[in-house]
Motif scaffolding. Structure first.
Motif, PDB file in Angstrom:
ATOM      1  N   MET A  97       0.751  -1.427   0.455  1.00 11.90           N
ATOM      2  CA  MET A  97       0.061  -0.041  -0.053  1.00 11.90           C
ATOM      3  C   MET A  97       0.076   1.310   0.204  1.00 11.90           C
ATOM      4  N   ALA A  98       1.767   1.265   0.721  1.00 15.48           N
ATOM      5  CA  ALA A  98       2.661   3.000   0.942  1.00 15.48           C
ATOM      6  C   ALA A  98       3.442   2.931  -0.155  1.00 15.48           C
ATOM      7  N   ALA A  99       3.731   2.050  -0.968  1.00 18.11           N
ATOM      8  CA  ALA A  99       4.566   1.896  -2.595  1.00 18.11           C
ATOM      9  C   ALA A  99       4.047   2.320  -3.411  1.00 18.11           C
ATOM     10  N   ALA A 100       2.486   2.092  -2.792  1.00 18.48           N
ATOM     11  CA  ALA A 100       1.593   2.672  -3.907  1.00 18.48           C
ATOM     12  C   ALA A 100       0.634   4.080  -3.368  1.00 18.48           C
ATOM     13  N   GLY A 101       1.433   4.453  -2.330  1.00 22.26           N
ATOM     14  CA  GLY A 101       0.895   5.923  -2.316  1.00 22.26           C
ATOM     15  C   GLY A 101      -0.237   5.918  -1.388  1.00 22.26           C
ATOM     16  N   VAL A 102      -0.570   5.064  -0.910  1.00 18.95           N
ATOM     17  CA  VAL A 102      -1.974   4.347  -0.056  1.00 18.95           C
ATOM     18  C   VAL A 102      -1.573   3.707   1.595  1.00 18.95           C
ATOM     19  N   HIS A 103      -2.619   4.283   2.469  1.00 20.42           N
ATOM     20  CA  HIS A 103      -2.591   4.177   3.283  1.00 20.42           C
ATOM     21  C   HIS A 103      -3.449   3.314   4.221  1.00 20.42           C
ATOM     22  N   ALA A 104      -2.653   1.977   4.867  1.00 23.67           N
ATOM     23  CA  ALA A 104      -3.590   1.439   5.372  1.00 23.67           C
ATOM     24  C   ALA A 104      -3.838   0.457   6.149  1.00 23.67           C
ATOM     25  N   LEU A 105      -5.082   0.476   7.326  1.00 21.26           N
ATOM     26  CA  LEU A 105      -5.130   0.764   8.239  1.00 21.26           C
ATOM     27  C   LEU A 105      -4.999  -0.726   8.700  1.00 21.26           C
ATOM     28  N   PRO A 106      -4.117  -1.404   9.426  1.00 21.65           N
ATOM     29  CA  PRO A 106      -3.957  -2.807   9.801  1.00 21.65           C
ATOM     30  C   PRO A 106      -4.451  -3.690  10.549  1.00 21.65           C
TER      31      PRO A 106
END
Ligand code: PLP
Length: 257
Positions: free
Chosen positions: A29-38
């Motif tokens: 997600m981070a590599a794509a510029g997206v924030h993960a809620l883990p």
């Protein structure tokens, strides 16, 4: 600087090698510029060879975590990986019924190292209750066959669509032979095949990485076709540059921005 990012709710197991599970989700997600809620569904004991133990997170804790982040954050997609047991799977199916975001589900049934990660009860709950809530299911060929009892992976994908998920991407990394062939199945259309060169190494966390890469691109607003194509291309790069961190399989290289 952009002060906001699309957000994806990720439900996955914690793999202490960092190759698979929630770390794969967060990094993809981070590599794509997206924030993960883990949100962690299970703690595991494993190395780069195989999984040794899975301990599901208590349902009360899991449901409170999900409710709390959903009350606070607007999500663009949900990504599901390893679920701890049938009770969690049933709870998640009910939660998804209240959400409108697309759901990408990687039905983790067996570790690449061989350990069976699913009971018959979890498989039945996944098939009968969760599947109708899933936008895109990303089983490998063996998982597609096991979920449906069909000996043929194309027939298995058709059956999975009948059971209610909207799209199925059957991955062929676990099959033998020349290229890796991934097949995207949709109701009313011929399957679309994607051919990727089969790499000489074996990998730990490739399936989690692919499903998360696709989920991230959907969260960015890309059409499904583009998300599926780009997600595969990016995942292939992470495998071509995979890192040897232990004595077993390599883990995908997911450089973060
Ligand atoms: N552990 C966790 C938490 C996972 O989510 C997965 C797969 O998705 C695995 C282990 C197994 O990964 P692999 O089959 O790539 O080794």
């Amino acid at each position: 600087m952009n002060s906001s990012r699309p957000i994806v709710l990720c439900l996955s197991g914690l793999d202490p090698t960092g190759g698979a599970g929630i770390q794969a989700d967060i990094e993809a997600m981070a590599a794509a510029g997206v924030h993960a809620l883990p949100v962690v569904t299970a703690l595991t004991v494993q190395d780069t060879r195989n999984v040794k133990r899975v301990e599901p997170v208590d349902l009360d804790l899991l449901s409170q975590q999900i409710d709390t982040v959903l009350a606070d954050c607007r999500i663009e997609a949900v990504k599901i990986g390893l679920l701890g047991d049938a009770v969690q799977t049933r709870f998640l199916a009910a939660t998804l019924a209240t959400l409108t975001a697309p759901v990408i589900c990687d039905p983790v049934l067996r570790a690449g190292g061989g350990l069976d990660l699913a009971t018959e009860a979890r498989i039945a709950t996944l098939r009968d209750e969760l599947l109708p809530r899933v936008t895109l299911l990303t089983p490998n060929a063996a998982e597609a066959r096991r979920l449906t009892g069909s000996p043929d992976s194309d027939a298995a994908a058709r059956r999975l669509l009948e059971l209610g998920c909207k799209h199925v991407l059957v991955t062929g990394g676990d099959e033998r032979g020349g290229d890796v062939v991934n097949s995207w199945h949709t109701v009313g259309a011929a399957p679309r095949r994607y051919h990727w060169p089969r790499l000489p190494e074996t990998f730990h966390g490739a399936g989690c990485t692919l499903a998360s890469a696709i989920a991230a691109r959907l969260a960015l607003g890309k059409p499904l076709e583009e998300a599926i194509e780009e997600g595969q291309r990016w995942t292939q790069q992470t495998l071509q540059t995979a890192i040897a961190i232990g004595h077993g399989r390599r883990v995908p290289n997911r450089p973060c921005r």
